[in-house]
Design a protein around this motif. Structure first.
Motif, PDB file in Angstrom:
ATOM      1  N   LEU A  47      61.767  -2.880 -35.442  1.00  0.00           N
ATOM      2  CA  LEU A  47      60.776  -2.101 -34.704  1.00  0.00           C
ATOM      3  C   LEU A  47      60.725  -0.672 -35.229  1.00  0.00           C
ATOM      4  N   GLY A  48      59.546  -0.067 -35.096  1.00  0.00           N
ATOM      5  CA  GLY A  48      59.367   1.330 -35.479  1.00  0.00           C
ATOM      6  C   GLY A  48      60.223   2.243 -34.615  1.00  0.00           C
ATOM      7  N   GLU A  49      60.374   3.471 -35.080  1.00  0.00           N
ATOM      8  CA  GLU A  49      61.280   4.437 -34.452  1.00  0.00           C
ATOM      9  C   GLU A  49      61.007   4.663 -32.967  1.00  0.00           C
ATOM     10  N   ASN A  50      59.752   4.613 -32.538  1.00  0.00           N
ATOM     11  CA  ASN A  50      59.412   4.906 -31.147  1.00  0.00           C
ATOM     12  C   ASN A  50      59.061   3.672 -30.322  1.00  0.00           C
ATOM     13  N   PHE A  51      59.159   2.490 -30.894  1.00  0.00           N
ATOM     14  CA  PHE A  51      58.684   1.279 -30.232  1.00  0.00           C
ATOM     15  C   PHE A  51      59.369   1.055 -28.884  1.00  0.00           C
ATOM     16  N   LEU A  52      60.685   1.163 -28.836  1.00  0.00           N
ATOM     17  CA  LEU A  52      61.416   0.885 -27.599  1.00  0.00           C
ATOM     18  C   LEU A  52      61.221   1.960 -26.532  1.00  0.00           C
ATOM     19  N   GLN A  53      60.679   3.097 -26.909  1.00  0.00           N
ATOM     20  CA  GLN A  53      60.334   4.135 -25.931  1.00  0.00           C
ATOM     21  C   GLN A  53      59.170   3.669 -25.052  1.00  0.00           C
ATOM     22  N   PHE A  54      58.293   2.846 -25.612  1.00  0.00           N
ATOM     23  CA  PHE A  54      57.073   2.437 -24.913  1.00  0.00           C
ATOM     24  C   PHE A  54      57.084   0.971 -24.460  1.00  0.00           C
ATOM     25  N   TYR A  55      57.910   0.142 -25.067  1.00  0.00           N
ATOM     26  CA  TYR A  55      57.863  -1.292 -24.792  1.00  0.00           C
ATOM     27  C   TYR A  55      59.251  -1.873 -24.501  1.00  0.00           C
ATOM     28  N   ASP A  56      59.278  -2.829 -23.567  1.00  0.00           N
ATOM     29  CA  ASP A  56      60.422  -3.712 -23.390  1.00  0.00           C
ATOM     30  C   ASP A  56      60.159  -4.919 -24.279  1.00  0.00           C
ATOM     31  N   TYR A 111      53.612   8.741 -33.139  1.00  0.00           N
ATOM     32  CA  TYR A 111      54.617   7.778 -32.695  1.00  0.00           C
ATOM     33  C   TYR A 111      54.576   6.551 -33.597  1.00  0.00           C
ATOM     34  N   ASP A 112      55.758   6.142 -34.067  1.00  0.00           N
ATOM     35  CA  ASP A 112      55.863   4.970 -34.937  1.00  0.00           C
ATOM     36  C   ASP A 112      56.038   3.735 -34.055  1.00  0.00           C
ATOM     37  N   LEU A 113      54.956   2.981 -33.884  1.00  0.00           N
ATOM     38  CA  LEU A 113      54.964   1.758 -33.090  1.00  0.00           C
ATOM     39  C   LEU A 113      54.781   0.530 -33.992  1.00  0.00           C
ATOM     40  N   SER A 114      55.321   0.628 -35.190  1.00  0.00           N
ATOM     41  CA  SER A 114      55.240  -0.459 -36.172  1.00  0.00           C
ATOM     42  C   SER A 114      56.257  -1.543 -35.840  1.00  0.00           C
ATOM     43  N   TYR A 115      56.053  -2.722 -36.415  1.00  0.00           N
ATOM     44  CA  TYR A 115      57.033  -3.799 -36.289  1.00  0.00           C
ATOM     45  C   TYR A 115      56.924  -4.727 -37.485  1.00  0.00           C
ATOM     46  N   ALA A 116      58.022  -5.433 -37.726  1.00  0.00           N
ATOM     47  CA  ALA A 116      58.064  -6.397 -38.831  1.00  0.00           C
ATOM     48  C   ALA A 116      58.964  -7.552 -38.417  1.00  0.00           C
ATOM     49  N   GLU A 145      47.129   7.099 -25.612  1.00  0.00           N
ATOM     50  CA  GLU A 145      46.706   6.477 -24.349  1.00  0.00           C
ATOM     51  C   GLU A 145      45.809   5.268 -24.613  1.00  0.00           C
ATOM     52  N   THR A 146      44.870   5.396 -25.542  1.00  0.00           N
ATOM     53  CA  THR A 146      43.972   4.289 -25.874  1.00  0.00           C
ATOM     54  C   THR A 146      44.761   3.125 -26.478  1.00  0.00           C
ATOM     55  N   PHE A 147      45.658   3.436 -27.408  1.00  0.00           N
ATOM     56  CA  PHE A 147      46.459   2.389 -28.046  1.00  0.00           C
ATOM     57  C   PHE A 147      47.250   1.612 -27.007  1.00  0.00           C
ATOM     58  N   LEU A 148      47.914   2.321 -26.101  1.00  0.00           N
ATOM     59  CA  LEU A 148      48.748   1.659 -25.106  1.00  0.00           C
ATOM     60  C   LEU A 148      47.929   0.834 -24.124  1.00  0.00           C
ATOM     61  N   SER A 149      46.756   1.324 -23.736  1.00  0.00           N
ATOM     62  CA  SER A 149      45.930   0.549 -22.800  1.00  0.00           C
ATOM     63  C   SER A 149      45.364  -0.705 -23.460  1.00  0.00           C
ATOM     64  N   GLU A 150      45.147  -0.670 -24.768  1.00  0.00           N
ATOM     65  CA  GLU A 150      44.633  -1.833 -25.492  1.00  0.00           C
ATOM     66  C   GLU A 150      45.741  -2.790 -25.944  1.00  0.00           C
ATOM     67  N   ASN A 151      46.984  -2.337 -25.869  1.00  0.00           N
ATOM     68  CA  ASN A 151      48.118  -3.138 -26.346  1.00  0.00           C
ATOM     69  C   ASN A 151      49.226  -3.179 -25.300  1.00  0.00           C
ATOM     70  N   GLN A 152      48.888  -3.620 -24.098  1.00  0.00           N
ATOM     71  CA  GLN A 152      49.880  -3.673 -23.032  1.00  0.00           C
ATOM     72  C   GLN A 152      50.914  -4.769 -23.275  1.00  0.00           C
ATOM     73  N   THR A 153      50.513  -5.833 -23.925  1.00  0.00           N
ATOM     74  CA  THR A 153      51.421  -6.900 -24.338  1.00  0.00           C
ATOM     75  C   THR A 153      51.160  -7.191 -25.818  1.00  0.00           C
ATOM     76  N   ILE A 154      52.230  -7.217 -26.591  1.00  0.00           N
ATOM     77  CA  ILE A 154      52.127  -7.523 -28.026  1.00  0.00           C
ATOM     78  C   ILE A 154      53.022  -8.710 -28.321  1.00  0.00           C
ATOM     79  N   VAL A 155      52.429  -9.800 -28.803  1.00  0.00           N
ATOM     80  CA  VAL A 155      53.225 -10.930 -29.272  1.00  0.00           C
ATOM     81  C   VAL A 155      53.534 -10.638 -30.736  1.00  0.00           C
ATOM     82  N   ILE A 156      54.759 -10.231 -30.985  1.00  0.00           N
ATOM     83  CA  ILE A 156      55.154  -9.847 -32.342  1.00  0.00           C
ATOM     84  C   ILE A 156      55.153 -11.075 -33.236  1.00  0.00           C
TER      85      ILE A 156
END
Length: 161
Positions: A47-56, A111-116, A145-156
């Motif tokens: 996960l990107g550096e900030n991913f766990l700050q915003f997502y469980d 914010y780095d919200l990348s994943y691999a 704010e727009t990114f988070l509202s459009e990506n409330q759930t992400i199936v990695i």
């Protein structure tokens, strides 16, 4: 005289080419391929550096002993690897990120919200299967704010699909 040498040389080259093709076509490849009789899996998620700050992030997978395991990622890198004799059907893995209600400090400019992820599975029936993907999501503060509202759930990833 020169024409005769040329014809002899051409004939010699054609015979040599024919012999090469004939010998190359003969081979002892009639024996079946014997694959080792085991199952091996490896799942990774980064996960990107900030991913766990915003997502469980929840990982649900079937381990090599056919037991379902549910884990919550608490660090940016996760991995499961297992190997067992014989065919182990039903190997599954899914990584899902769900938006948190509290995001903590929002003073950064991006914010780095990348994943691999990487999925690898080998067994006697399917041979080797590997899938990789990296999704780059560096989000500027003004677009957060727009990114988070459009990506409330992400199936990695989900394996198998």
């Amino acid at each position: 005289m020169m024409k005769m040498k040329c014809i002899k040389l051409m004939t010699l080259l054609m015979v040599a080419a024919l012999a090469t093709v004939t010998f190359t076509a003969c081979g002892d490849d009639d024996e079946p391929i014997v694959r080792p009789n085991y199952t091996k899996v490896k799942y990774t998620c980064s996960l990107g550096e900030n991913f766990l700050q915003f997502y469980d992030v929840t990982v649900t997978y079937t381990d090599i002993n056919a037991q379902e395991v549910i884990e919550r990622m608490s660090q940016r890198n996760w991995q499961y690897e297992g190997k067992k004799d014989g065919l182990q059907p039903g190997m599954r893995c899914q990584v899902v990120a769900t938006l948190k209600s509290d995001h903590g400090d929002l003073s950064a400019t991006s914010y780095d919200l990348s994943y691999a992820y990487t999925v690898y599975k080998y067994d006697k029936e399917t041979s080797a299967l590997e899938r990789n993907e990296k999704v780059e999501n560096v989000v500027l503060k003004e677009n957060l704010e727009t990114f988070l509202s459009e990506n409330q759930t992400i199936v990695i990833f989900t394996f198998p699909e």
